[in-house]
Design a protein around this motif. Structure first.
Motif, PDB file in Angstrom:
ATOM      1  N   ASP A  96       0.913 -14.141  13.609  1.00 23.62           N
ATOM      2  CA  ASP A  96       0.126 -13.640  12.687  1.00 23.62           C
ATOM      3  C   ASP A  96       1.153 -12.845  12.030  1.00 23.62           C
ATOM      4  OD1 ASP A  96      -1.760 -12.250  11.003  1.00 23.62           O
ATOM      5  OD2 ASP A  96      -2.966 -11.400  12.920  1.00 23.62           O
ATOM      6  N   ILE A  97       1.861 -13.480  11.342  1.00 24.53           N
ATOM      7  CA  ILE A  97       2.785 -13.100  10.264  1.00 24.53           C
ATOM      8  C   ILE A  97       3.009 -11.690   9.807  1.00 24.53           C
ATOM      9  CG2 ILE A  97       4.691 -13.827   8.580  1.00 24.53           C
ATOM     10  CD1 ILE A  97       4.717 -15.692  11.108  1.00 24.53           C
ATOM     11  N   TYR A  98       1.570 -11.613   8.949  1.00 23.15           N
ATOM     12  CA  TYR A  98       1.343 -10.441   7.986  1.00 23.15           C
ATOM     13  C   TYR A  98       0.725  -9.179   8.872  1.00 23.15           C
ATOM     14  CZ  TYR A  98       1.851 -14.030   4.544  1.00 23.15           C
ATOM     15  OH  TYR A  98       2.303 -15.177   3.667  1.00 23.15           O
ATOM     16  N   GLY A  99       0.311  -9.414  10.141  1.00 24.35           N
ATOM     17  CA  GLY A  99      -0.298  -8.404  10.971  1.00 24.35           C
ATOM     18  C   GLY A  99       0.173  -8.442  12.400  1.00 24.35           C
ATOM     19  N   PRO A 100       1.333  -8.724  12.774  1.00 20.12           N
ATOM     20  CA  PRO A 100       1.681  -8.857  14.116  1.00 20.12           C
ATOM     21  C   PRO A 100       1.289  -7.694  15.007  1.00 20.12           C
ATOM     22  CG  PRO A 100       3.755  -8.223  12.680  1.00 20.12           C
ATOM     23  CD  PRO A 100       2.664  -8.246  11.697  1.00 20.12           C
ATOM     24  N   SER A 101       0.720  -7.773  16.141  1.00 22.39           N
ATOM     25  CA  SER A 101       0.257  -6.789  16.977  1.00 22.39           C
ATOM     26  C   SER A 101       0.490  -6.957  18.454  1.00 22.39           C
ATOM     27  CB  SER A 101      -1.353  -6.602  16.757  1.00 22.39           C
ATOM     28  OG  SER A 101      -1.879  -7.791  17.031  1.00 22.39           O
ATOM     29  N   GLN A 102       1.244  -8.331  18.743  1.00 22.38           N
ATOM     30  CA  GLN A 102       1.417  -8.562  20.204  1.00 22.38           C
ATOM     31  C   GLN A 102       2.280  -7.550  20.580  1.00 22.38           C
ATOM     32  OE1 GLN A 102      -0.518 -10.251  21.890  1.00 22.38           O
ATOM     33  NE2 GLN A 102      -1.520 -11.447  20.553  1.00 22.38           N
ATOM     34  N   PRO A 103       3.290  -7.093  19.978  1.00 23.44           N
ATOM     35  CA  PRO A 103       4.306  -6.049  20.567  1.00 23.44           C
ATOM     36  C   PRO A 103       3.727  -5.000  21.250  1.00 23.44           C
ATOM     37  CG  PRO A 103       5.348  -6.980  18.748  1.00 23.44           C
ATOM     38  CD  PRO A 103       3.878  -7.714  18.513  1.00 23.44           C
ATOM     39  N   ARG A 104       2.626  -4.422  20.347  1.00 23.61           N
ATOM     40  CA  ARG A 104       1.831  -3.373  21.053  1.00 23.61           C
ATOM     41  C   ARG A 104       0.876  -3.739  22.128  1.00 23.61           C
ATOM     42  NH1 ARG A 104      -0.831   1.411  19.339  1.00 23.61           N
ATOM     43  NH2 ARG A 104       1.296   1.796  18.489  1.00 23.61           N
ATOM     44  N   LEU A 105       0.387  -4.764  22.140  1.00 24.41           N
ATOM     45  CA  LEU A 105      -0.660  -5.147  23.163  1.00 24.41           C
ATOM     46  C   LEU A 105       0.053  -5.500  24.497  1.00 24.41           C
ATOM     47  CD1 LEU A 105      -2.677  -7.580  21.138  1.00 24.41           C
ATOM     48  CD2 LEU A 105      -3.605  -5.663  22.292  1.00 24.41           C
ATOM     49  N   MET A 106       1.422  -6.339  24.286  1.00 23.60           N
ATOM     50  CA  MET A 106       2.180  -6.545  25.497  1.00 23.60           C
ATOM     51  C   MET A 106       3.356  -5.580  25.802  1.00 23.60           C
ATOM     52  SD  MET A 106       0.994  -9.538  26.199  1.00 23.60           S
ATOM     53  CE  MET A 106       2.197 -10.399  27.034  1.00 23.60           C
TER      54      MET A 106
ATOM     55  N   ALA B 169      -7.124   0.024  27.171  1.00 20.76           N
ATOM     56  CA  ALA B 169      -6.070  -0.686  27.832  1.00 20.76           C
ATOM     57  C   ALA B 169      -5.138  -1.422  26.687  1.00 20.76           C
ATOM     58  CB  ALA B 169      -6.526  -1.592  28.819  1.00 20.76           C
ATOM     59  N   SER B 170      -5.820  -1.923  25.878  1.00 20.08           N
ATOM     60  CA  SER B 170      -5.096  -2.738  24.763  1.00 20.08           C
ATOM     61  C   SER B 170      -4.157  -1.832  23.915  1.00 20.08           C
ATOM     62  CB  SER B 170      -6.166  -3.450  23.644  1.00 20.08           C
ATOM     63  OG  SER B 170      -6.751  -4.666  24.629  1.00 20.08           O
ATOM     64  N   ASP B 171      -4.429  -0.812  23.460  1.00 21.00           N
ATOM     65  CA  ASP B 171      -3.901   0.301  22.698  1.00 21.00           C
ATOM     66  C   ASP B 171      -2.736   0.640  23.603  1.00 21.00           C
ATOM     67  OD1 ASP B 171      -5.442  -0.108  20.602  1.00 21.00           O
ATOM     68  OD2 ASP B 171      -6.730   1.777  20.811  1.00 21.00           O
ATOM     69  N   ALA B 172      -2.763   0.848  24.768  1.00 26.03           N
ATOM     70  CA  ALA B 172      -1.645   1.232  25.667  1.00 26.03           C
ATOM     71  C   ALA B 172      -0.758   0.141  26.300  1.00 26.03           C
ATOM     72  CB  ALA B 172      -2.407   1.978  27.057  1.00 26.03           C
ATOM     73  N   GLY B 173      -1.072  -0.937  25.806  1.00 29.48           N
ATOM     74  CA  GLY B 173      -0.084  -2.085  26.139  1.00 29.48           C
ATOM     75  C   GLY B 173      -0.244  -2.629  27.560  1.00 29.48           C
ATOM     76  N   GLU B 174      -1.604  -2.256  28.103  1.00 28.54           N
ATOM     77  CA  GLU B 174      -1.871  -2.867  29.400  1.00 28.54           C
ATOM     78  C   GLU B 174      -3.045  -3.816  29.481  1.00 28.54           C
ATOM     79  OE1 GLU B 174      -2.656   0.809  31.144  1.00 28.54           O
ATOM     80  OE2 GLU B 174      -0.782   1.753  31.144  1.00 28.54           O
ATOM     81  N   PRO B 175      -2.715  -5.072  28.838  1.00 29.88           N
ATOM     82  CA  PRO B 175      -4.013  -6.060  28.598  1.00 29.88           C
ATOM     83  C   PRO B 175      -4.788  -6.150  30.020  1.00 29.88           C
ATOM     84  CG  PRO B 175      -1.770  -6.948  27.990  1.00 29.88           C
ATOM     85  CD  PRO B 175      -1.531  -5.606  28.670  1.00 29.88           C
ATOM     86  N   PRO B 176      -6.087  -6.156  29.921  1.00 30.77           N
ATOM     87  CA  PRO B 176      -6.969  -6.254  31.125  1.00 30.77           C
ATOM     88  C   PRO B 176      -6.684  -7.363  32.000  1.00 30.77           C
ATOM     89  CG  PRO B 176      -8.204  -5.557  29.100  1.00 30.77           C
ATOM     90  CD  PRO B 176      -6.837  -5.697  28.808  1.00 30.77           C
ATOM     91  N   ALA B 177      -6.331  -8.674  31.289  1.00 31.31           N
ATOM     92  CA  ALA B 177      -6.216  -9.590  32.266  1.00 31.31           C
ATOM     93  C   ALA B 177      -4.923  -9.435  33.339  1.00 31.31           C
ATOM     94  CB  ALA B 177      -5.688 -10.868  31.407  1.00 31.31           C
ATOM     95  N   ALA B 178      -4.324  -8.484  32.994  1.00 29.06           N
ATOM     96  CA  ALA B 178      -2.996  -8.215  33.992  1.00 29.06           C
ATOM     97  C   ALA B 178      -3.647  -7.417  35.376  1.00 29.06           C
ATOM     98  CB  ALA B 178      -2.060  -7.718  33.575  1.00 29.06           C
TER      99      ALA B 178
END
Length: 324
Positions: A114-124, A290-299
């Motif tokens: 998602d080049i224009y709106g990358p959010s994975q660094p926060r999620l992960m 959890a997502s905002d805190a960088g703690e994905p629920p799947a973990a």
């Protein structure tokens, strides 16, 4: 950069030194080193990394050691996670799908396309971490969840706008996908919303093994989801299935479930189009926090992880994946 010779000296007598690329020492005391671990089992890889870290940490002036492991390129398959429109939770689903596949035993990486709106660094929980490069290839950073990741958000300042035309965005996608993913078997690719240049480049140049489509239950989102499905169908990319996100709001006080976006729309659309329905993810404030805190629920091991693990099992079955 400062004098890196003491780093090389510290590693010269180490068994397996031939596997170590010339280390670098930055002006702020960060020692960066790349290990070639091709053919080593997990125990040998860990032992080599521990020894290298220990020796470099003893070199005067070294404040931090950053280490990346590389190996010969393995055959891998790409899973495109797409949506017809934004705001349906595609990135959250991508992060949790990658972690869930990893928990199921599959060597999984994550590409934030998602080049224009990358959010994975926060999620992960990887904000501020910068990938290194080796032989003109980016080296993914390893997240705390055991999933290597690359994102444009790691390469540009968080507040910087990317005003790129299609060819530049497509070129950036190529750098992320063609990085040194080493022994990774699966790449989950979080695509931008819509059906534009990045999606077309992904299909034409990288040929995903399958696509996962994310939608909310409401009719407006499903109309756009159907367009995304049509794009992949037209290109001959298998549709692994449709996920219904934000499917029911669970009140944190009384436990009552309401359906602000409707319910069952994605499942009905999947049946109409003749594609698999992968499951529902609720509109749960615990997932948002959890997502905002960088703690994905799947973990985790609570109930919030269950829908993501169930979806990952169906995706793995759709690709006929075997556990590593």
């Amino acid at each position: 950069m400062t004098d890196s010779a003491p780093l090389a000296t510290a590693l010269a007598s180490l068994p397996g030194a031939r596997r170590i690329a010339p280390p670098r020492l930055s002006a702020d005391g960060v020692a960066s080193v790349i290990l070639d671990v091709t053919g080593l089992d997990a125990t040998a890889r860990d032992a080599l990394e521990t020894e290298v870290r220990g020796r470099l940490a003893m070199v005067p002036g070294v404040r931090e050691v950053r280490l990346v492991q590389t190996a010969e390129k393995a055959e891998r398959r790409l899973i495109a996670v797409a949506s017809g429109k934004g705001g349906v939770g595609k990135s959250t689903l991508s992060a949790n799908l990658a972690i869930a596949l990893r928990r199921l035993g599959h060597r999984t990486g994550l590409v934030d396309a998602d080049i224009y709106g990358p959010s994975q660094p926060r999620l992960m929980a990887a904000e501020g971490e910068k990938p290194m490069a080796h032989d003109k290839q980016l080296l993914p950073i390893m997240t705390r969840y055991g999933v290597p990741m690359l994102s444009m958000g790691q390469l540009v300042a968080p507040e910087k706008a990317l005003a790129w035309r299609g060819p530049m965005a497509s070129g950036a996608l190529g750098q992320l996908v063609d990085a040194r993913w080493d022994e990774t078997d699966i790449l989950v690719v979080d695509l931008p919303p819509g059906t534009g240049d990045v999606q077309l480049s992904m299909i034409q140049k990288h040929r995903p093994a399958g696509a996962v489509i994310v939608s909310t239950p409401q009719d407006l989102a499903l109309i756009d989801a159907a367009r995304a499905i049509d794009l992949f169908n037209t290109a001959g990319i298998p549709i692994l299935g449709l996920v219904e996100n934000m499917a029911g709001y669970v009140c944190p006080h009384c436990g009552e479930v309401s359906d602000p976006f409707g319910r069952g729309g994605a499942e009905a659309e999947a049946a109409r189009l003749g594609i698999p329905f992968l499951g529902r993810v609720p509109l749960d404030i615990a997932i948002r926090r959890a997502s905002d805190a960088g703690e994905p629920p799947a973990a985790g091991d609570d109930t919030a992880a269950a829908p993501f693990l169930a979806i990952a099992e169906k995706v793995a079955a759709g690709l006929n994946l075997r556990r590593s």
